[in-house]
Design an enzyme around this catalytic site. Structure first.
Site, PDB file in Angstrom:
ATOM      1  N   GLY A  47       0.775  -1.235   0.000  1.00  0.00           N
ATOM      2  CA  GLY A  47       0.000   0.000   0.000  1.00  0.00           C
ATOM      3  C   GLY A  47       0.804   1.282   0.000  1.00  0.00           C
ATOM      4  O   GLY A  47       0.243   2.351   0.268  1.00  0.00           O
ATOM      5  N   CYS A  68       8.587  -1.870 -11.804  1.00  0.00           N
ATOM      6  CA  CYS A  68       9.925  -1.518 -11.338  1.00  0.00           C
ATOM      7  C   CYS A  68      10.938  -2.322 -12.143  1.00  0.00           C
ATOM      8  O   CYS A  68      11.859  -2.926 -11.603  1.00  0.00           O
ATOM      9  CB  CYS A  68      10.092  -1.737  -9.832  1.00  0.00           C
ATOM     10  SG  CYS A  68       9.728  -3.421  -9.270  1.00  0.00           S
TER      11      CYS A  68
END
Length: 386
Positions: free
Chosen positions: A229, A340
């Site tokens: 989160g 990423c």
């Protein structure tokens, strides 16, 4: 612990990791079984282990196989004579063998860059002239960054409060919310400012991705691959949103309610069926599962665990996620696709293929960040629905 005893501990842990254990679990198990080790010892051993994993290929070439070889290679890479440390006395590693005393041949380019052979062509194609500098950067420890909850605290106020607790941090140009910690990083979790939800640990490139999103108060926003989160809370701090979070593995979100409460934010957690019921959303962020090649210095095991088959499976999953979340976006809304990863097959190529499969969608923005920018490697493509 003596320096030699720390080397022995690192060798033991690395052997467990090379046998299939996760580095974090192996370190935890060693720490529980080694009550004699102080906090400084545990930190030093951890640093030895992760440095060896980041530089696994070059250290092995200079020292040999196994945990012992990696530690030996690491000492040689640092210009340290291992003979005085490998004595076999007390808790020191056994003395060097005749074979270990022999000089090692010069490293090849890919050995020196700690780059897997099979992946080098894709990384070269994706990074171009940045290939060698980026791979070199991935061999070194990542900086520690904080995200300041600017909805409740300014950067300067956060810096001053951190300094009171001997945590020194400076603004970083990658994101307006980012502070790079230069001293006292291990004190962050116990600090009052962290407990009050005014700062969170989050890479600066990850913060830059959220900063690039077109968030406006009142929007319905879904973080589709929310994980812990971090980006969810970063979005919450930017604007007053109706914010939802989903992850294919709900267990990954178990800490999110506590983190949101600490930050003074509200986030609704959704399972798969609830996501469809709550759709459409004005913006959906899909930070998709990927190779993690942009964050290998934080998770170096992933570099050596990645295989061609695994990469193909990840690319198929990414395409499937893009197709599914496109159905959740309101007309005129936005889909933000992020990874990423440093590999174009997971980034630009995925977006191009998506646009072919979904006529009418448009690419509004696209950003590529590498460790040369200061944070992790990240990719973001902002797509607008018809």
């Amino acid at each position: 612990m003596t320096p030699s005893a720390r080397l022995s501990a690192a060798i033991e842990i690395l052997d467990r990791v090379l046998a299939g254990a996760s580095a974090e679990q192996a370190l935890t198990n060693w720490g529980r079984a080694s009550r004699f080790a102080g906090s400084g010892d545990r930190a030093a051993v951890r640093d030895l282990v992760f440095e060896a994993l980041r530089c696994r290929r070059s250290f092995a070439a200079m020292g040999g196989p196994g945990g012992r070889g990696l530690i030996l290679g690491g000492l040689r890479a640092a210009g340290t004579d291992p003979v005085g440390l490998f004595t076999g006395e007390g808790h020191a590693p056994a003395p060097l063998t005749e074979e270990e005393l022999e000089p090692h041949p010069p490293l090849s380019e890919l050995e020196a860059l700690d780059c897997p052979d099979w992946l080098a062509p894709q990384l070269r194609d994706s990074l171009g002239e940045r290939f060698a500098p980026v791979m070199q950067a991935l061999r070194h420890r990542a900086p520690v960054f904080l995200r300041v909850n600017t909805a409740r605290c300014s950067l300067e106020e956060a810096r001053q409060r951190l300094a009171v607790e001997a945590i020194i941090a400076e603004p970083h140009p990658l994101a307006a919310t980012a502070l790079q910690v230069t001293a006292g990083a291990r004190k962050i979790h116990a600090s009052r400012i962290y407990a009050e939800g005014l700062v969170e640990l989050q890479d600066a490139a990850s913060q830059a991705v959220v900063e690039a999103l077109p968030l406006v108060a009142g929007q319905r926003v879904l973080d589709y691959c929310a994980g812990g989160g971090g980006k969810t809370l970063a979005m919450a701090a930017r604007a007053r949103l109706a914010l939802f979070a989903h992850d294919a593995d709900p267990g990954r979100m178990r800490d999110l309610p506590v983190r949101a409460e600490r930050a003074g934010e509200r986030v609704a957690l959704l399972d798969g069926a609830a996501v469809s019921r709550q759709a459409p959303f004005d913006l959906v962020l899909a930070d998709a599962p990927c190779s993690g090649s942009g964050s290998w210095r934080r998770a170096p095991e992933a570099k050596w665990a990645l295989t061609e088959a695994r990469l193909q499976a990840l690319c198929a999953l990414q395409a499937d996620i893009l197709d599914r979340v496109a159905l959740l976006v309101a007309p005129g809304g936005h889909l933000a696709y992020a990874t990423c990863s440093l590999l174009s097959v997971e980034n630009e190529a995925q977006v191009e293929a998506f646009l072919v499969r979904h006529p009418g969608w448009q690419r509004r923005d696209q950003r590529v960040l590498t460790p040369l920018d200061g944070g992790d490697g990240f990719f973001l493509s902002l797509l607008a629905a018809p």
